[in-house]
Scaffold this motif. Structure first.
Motif, PDB file in Angstrom:
ATOM      1  N   ARG A  89       1.134   0.736  16.104  1.00 30.34           N
ATOM      2  CA  ARG A  89       2.194   0.741  15.087  1.00 30.34           C
ATOM      3  C   ARG A  89       1.721   0.091  13.787  1.00 30.34           C
ATOM      4  N   TRP A  90       1.119  -1.099  13.923  1.00 29.05           N
ATOM      5  CA  TRP A  90       0.741  -1.822  12.694  1.00 29.05           C
ATOM      6  C   TRP A  90      -0.400  -1.127  11.969  1.00 29.05           C
ATOM      7  N   ASP A  91      -1.289  -0.493  12.723  1.00 27.50           N
ATOM      8  CA  ASP A  91      -2.352   0.293  12.071  1.00 27.50           C
ATOM      9  C   ASP A  91      -1.745   1.430  11.256  1.00 27.50           C
ATOM     10  N   ALA A  92      -0.782   2.120  11.860  1.00 23.85           N
ATOM     11  CA  ALA A  92      -0.175   3.273  11.178  1.00 23.85           C
ATOM     12  C   ALA A  92       0.591   2.822   9.930  1.00 23.85           C
ATOM     13  N   LEU A  93       1.363   1.729  10.062  1.00 25.29           N
ATOM     14  CA  LEU A  93       2.162   1.274   8.910  1.00 25.29           C
ATOM     15  C   LEU A  93       1.269   0.718   7.803  1.00 25.29           C
ATOM     16  N   ARG A  94       0.181   0.047   8.219  1.00 23.65           N
ATOM     17  CA  ARG A  94      -0.733  -0.500   7.210  1.00 23.65           C
ATOM     18  C   ARG A  94      -1.396   0.634   6.434  1.00 23.65           C
ATOM     19  N   LEU A  95      -1.836   1.655   7.166  1.00 26.13           N
ATOM     20  CA  LEU A  95      -2.459   2.796   6.486  1.00 26.13           C
ATOM     21  C   LEU A  95      -1.472   3.457   5.530  1.00 26.13           C
ATOM     22  N   GLN A  96      -0.221   3.589   5.986  1.00 24.28           N
ATOM     23  CA  GLN A  96       0.784   4.204   5.114  1.00 24.28           C
ATOM     24  C   GLN A  96       0.964   3.368   3.843  1.00 24.28           C
ATOM     25  N   ALA A  97       1.031   2.039   4.006  1.00 18.36           N
ATOM     26  CA  ALA A  97       1.237   1.172   2.835  1.00 18.36           C
ATOM     27  C   ALA A  97       0.046   1.268   1.873  1.00 18.36           C
ATOM     28  N   LEU A  98      -1.159   1.305   2.443  1.00 14.36           N
ATOM     29  CA  LEU A  98      -2.362   1.393   1.603  1.00 14.36           C
ATOM     30  C   LEU A  98      -2.363   2.721   0.833  1.00 14.36           C
ATOM     31  N   ALA A  99      -2.067   3.793   1.544  1.00 15.14           N
ATOM     32  CA  ALA A  99      -2.072   5.123   0.907  1.00 15.14           C
ATOM     33  C   ALA A  99      -0.950   5.230  -0.125  1.00 15.14           C
ATOM     34  N   ASP A 100       0.232   4.711   0.193  1.00 14.40           N
ATOM     35  CA  ASP A 100       1.330   4.763  -0.778  1.00 14.40           C
ATOM     36  C   ASP A 100       0.991   3.927  -2.015  1.00 14.40           C
ATOM     37  N   GLY A 101       0.240   2.839  -1.798  1.00 18.71           N
ATOM     38  CA  GLY A 101      -0.190   2.011  -2.939  1.00 18.71           C
ATOM     39  C   GLY A 101      -1.142   2.787  -3.845  1.00 18.71           C
ATOM     40  N   ILE A 102      -2.033   3.569  -3.227  1.00 19.86           N
ATOM     41  CA  ILE A 102      -2.941   4.416  -4.030  1.00 19.86           C
ATOM     42  C   ILE A 102      -2.094   5.397  -4.846  1.00 19.86           C
ATOM     43  N   LEU A 103      -1.097   5.974  -4.191  1.00 21.77           N
ATOM     44  CA  LEU A 103      -0.229   6.926  -4.898  1.00 21.77           C
ATOM     45  C   LEU A 103       0.501   6.257  -6.053  1.00 21.77           C
ATOM     46  N   ASP A 104       1.063   5.077  -5.798  1.00 15.22           N
ATOM     47  CA  ASP A 104       1.817   4.389  -6.862  1.00 15.22           C
ATOM     48  C   ASP A 104       0.911   4.167  -8.077  1.00 15.22           C
ATOM     49  N   ALA A 105      -0.348   3.744  -7.801  1.00 13.79           N
ATOM     50  CA  ALA A 105      -1.288   3.486  -8.901  1.00 13.79           C
ATOM     51  C   ALA A 105      -1.635   4.788  -9.624  1.00 13.79           C
ATOM     52  N   ALA A 106      -1.901   5.842  -8.843  1.00 16.99           N
ATOM     53  CA  ALA A 106      -2.292   7.116  -9.464  1.00 16.99           C
ATOM     54  C   ALA A 106      -1.131   7.721 -10.261  1.00 16.99           C
ATOM     55  N   VAL A 107       0.080   7.554  -9.769  1.00 14.32           N
ATOM     56  CA  VAL A 107       1.243   8.089 -10.496  1.00 14.32           C
ATOM     57  C   VAL A 107       1.422   7.320 -11.817  1.00 14.32           C
ATOM     58  N   MET A 108       1.206   5.994 -11.789  1.00 12.72           N
ATOM     59  CA  MET A 108       1.305   5.210 -13.041  1.00 12.72           C
ATOM     60  C   MET A 108       0.314   5.734 -14.078  1.00 12.72           C
ATOM     61  N   ILE A 109      -0.918   5.995 -13.614  1.00 19.09           N
ATOM     62  CA  ILE A 109      -1.957   6.491 -14.533  1.00 19.09           C
ATOM     63  C   ILE A 109      -1.556   7.865 -15.074  1.00 19.09           C
ATOM     64  N   ARG A 110      -1.047   8.688 -14.169  1.00 23.54           N
ATOM     65  CA  ARG A 110      -0.639  10.048 -14.570  1.00 23.54           C
ATOM     66  C   ARG A 110       0.474   9.990 -15.637  1.00 23.54           C
ATOM     67  N   LEU A 111       1.469   9.141 -15.394  1.00 23.14           N
ATOM     68  CA  LEU A 111       2.592   9.069 -16.339  1.00 23.14           C
ATOM     69  C   LEU A 111       2.112   8.554 -17.693  1.00 23.14           C
ATOM     70  N   ASP A 112       1.199   7.565 -17.640  1.00 23.84           N
ATOM     71  CA  ASP A 112       0.663   7.019 -18.885  1.00 23.84           C
ATOM     72  C   ASP A 112      -0.088   8.101 -19.666  1.00 23.84           C
TER      73      ASP A 112
END
Ligand SMILES: N[C@@H](CCC(=O)N[C@@H](CS)C(=O)NCC(=O)O)C(=O)O
Length: 201
Positions: A89-112
Motif C-alpha cells: 500500500r505505502w509503495d503504491a501511494l508513495r509512487l502516486q504522490a511522487l508522480a502527481d508531484g511531477i505532474l504538478d511541477a510540469a503543469v506549473m511550467i506549462r501554464l507559465d
C-alpha cells in the motif's frame, strides 16, 4: 457515472486508465469540460473548479484524481489498484504522490509558458525542472517498486512520464533514465495507455 474530463489533462488520464484497467469504462460517461472557461456545471460539482470530477451513480461528486481512482477501485471487489495495507500500500501511494508531484511541477511550467514572454517566471521554471529531475532520479532508483502487480503507483508514473513527453518534449528524460525509459516503453503498449492518448500537442 459521469466524468468531467479534458482530453489533455494528465490527472483525468490517470482516472480513465484506472477505469479501463478495472473494466469500468463502459459505466462512465465522459463530459467534455474546459476548466479554464469556468463552466458553471463544473463549479457546481467541484468547488475547486478542476477536472477530473466524478459524479457517482448515486449523484455524489468526487475529486481529485487519487480519490476518484480509489473510489473506482472500491467498486471492484478485488481492490487491486490500492493494496489494502502494508508495504504494498505505502509503495503504491508513495509512487502516486511522487508522480502527481511531477505532474504538478510540469503543469506549473506549462501554464507559465502560456503567459506573454515578459511575464514568464524563469526562476520558477528552473526550480520546478530541478524538482522533476530529482523525482525522476528517485524513480530510477526504485525501479523494483514499478515492477509487479498493477497499482495506482504505476498508472500515475506512466501518466507523469507521458505528460513530460507531451508538454515538455525538450526535457529529454529518456536518455538520462534508461531503466525508466525501458519500463515506460513496455507500458505504452497497454491498451489503456493507447486508448487515452491526448490529441497532438
Ligand atoms: N490534484 C488534482 C489536480 C487537478 C488539476 O489541476 N486539473 C487541472 C487540469 S490538468 C485543472 O482542472 N485546472 C483548472 C484550474 O486550476 O483552474 C488531481 O489530481 O485531480
Amino acid at each position: 457515472m459521469k466524468l468531467f474530463f479534458s482530453p489533455t489533462s494528465p490527472y483525468v488520464r490517470k482516472v480513465r486508465i484506472a477505469a479501463i484497467e478495472l473494466g469500468l469504462e463502459d459505466k462512465i460517461e465522459l463530459i467534455l469540460t474546459n476548466p479554464w472557461e469556468n463552466p458553471p456545471e463544473l463549479a457546481k460539482a467541484n468547488p475547486l473548479g478542476k477536472v477530473p470530477a466524478l459524479m457517482t451513480a448515486d449523484n455524489k461528486v468526487l475529486f481529485d484524481s487519487p480519490v476518484i481512482c480509489e473510489y473506482l477501485d472500491s467498486l471492484d471487489r478485488r481492490e487491486t489498484l490500492f493494496p489494502a495495507s502494508g508495504k504494498a500500500r505505502w509503495d503504491a501511494l508513495r509512487l502516486q504522490a511522487l508522480a502527481d508531484g511531477i505532474l504538478d511541477a510540469a503543469v506549473m511550467i506549462r501554464l507559465d509558458s502560456l503567459r506573454p514572454e515578459a511575464e514568464q517566471d524563469s526562476d520558477m521554471r528552473k526550480r520546478q525542472l530541478k524538482l522533476i529531475c530529482r523525482a525522476l532520479q528517485s524513480l530510477d532508483s526504485e525501479m523494483t517498486r514499478l515492477i509487479g502487480p498493477l497499482t495506482i503507483g504505476q498508472i500515475s508514473v506512466a501518466c507523469a512520464l507521458a505528460y513530460l513527453d507531451f508538454r515538455l518534449p525538450d526535457e529529454d528524460w529518456h536518455k538520462l533514465h534508461p531503466k525508466l525509459d525501458c519500463w515506460y516503453s513496455s507500458w505504452m503498449d497497454r491498451e489503456s495507455m493507447q486508448a487515452t492518448m491526448p490529441p497532438p500537442a
